[in-house]
Design a protein around this motif. Structure first.
Motif, PDB file in Angstrom:
ATOM      1  N   TYR A 203       0.845  -1.186   0.000  1.00  0.00           N
ATOM      2  CA  TYR A 203       0.000   0.000   0.000  1.00  0.00           C
ATOM      3  C   TYR A 203       0.882   1.238   0.000  1.00  0.00           C
ATOM      4  O   TYR A 203       1.795   1.354   0.821  1.00  0.00           O
ATOM      5  N   ASP A 204       0.628   2.135  -0.913  1.00  0.00           N
ATOM      6  CA  ASP A 204       1.329   3.409  -1.026  1.00  0.00           C
ATOM      7  C   ASP A 204       2.852   3.217  -1.037  1.00  0.00           C
ATOM      8  O   ASP A 204       3.596   3.920  -0.357  1.00  0.00           O
TER       9      ASP A 204
ATOM     10  N   GLU B   3      -5.537   0.237   4.691  1.00  0.00           N
ATOM     11  CA  GLU B   3      -5.490   1.516   3.990  1.00  0.00           C
ATOM     12  C   GLU B   3      -6.101   2.630   4.834  1.00  0.00           C
ATOM     13  O   GLU B   3      -5.547   3.719   4.946  1.00  0.00           O
TER      14      GLU B   3
END
Length: 126
Positions: free
Chosen positions: A64-65, A112
């Motif tokens: 994530y990211d 998230e």
């Protein structure tokens, strides 16, 4: 230590010690083979104890990211709260604060969401 909780309307999660799993294998394996019993024995036979030197498999991680999170680890947020995460049946993640009971998972607290709301997250080594 045997514990069970309802994951969804159609799924029950059962947590067993290795000894308890062995007993269940023997009980289910000794029964007439129905499709459900075959799936149970197959699942029980696929369980293995992780080795100390194993790192998380891709199935146990989420990207994530630009960062990879290990779903077997705990993470501290910017408020100092410790989170654990797991993969949901649909593939997303859900988390819970470590101070809650271990079986209290919150689908609204995805990895998230927690990163965006309470991040950055820092891995907590045990």
């Amino acid at each position: 230590m045997a514990e069970a909780h309802v994951e969804t309307m159609n799924v029950v999660v059962l947590t067993l010690t290795e000894d308890e799993a062995g007993e269940l294998r023997a009980l289910v394996g000794a029964s007439d083979a129905t499709p459900a019993r075959v799936r149970i024995v197959t699942a029980l036979n696929g369980v293995r104890k992780p080795q100390a030197d194993e790192s998380a498999s891709p199935a146990d991680t989420v990207e994530y990211d630009g960062r990879t999170y290990d779903l077997t680890a705990r993470y501290k947020d910017s408020d100092g709260d410790v989170w654990r995460f797991r993969r949901r049946l649909g593939g997303g993640t859900e988390g819970h604060l470590a101070r809650w009971r271990a079986d209290t998972w919150d689908g609204a607290s995805s990895l998230e969401f927690v990163v965006q709301t309470f991040g950055p997250l820092t891995r907590v080594d045990e």
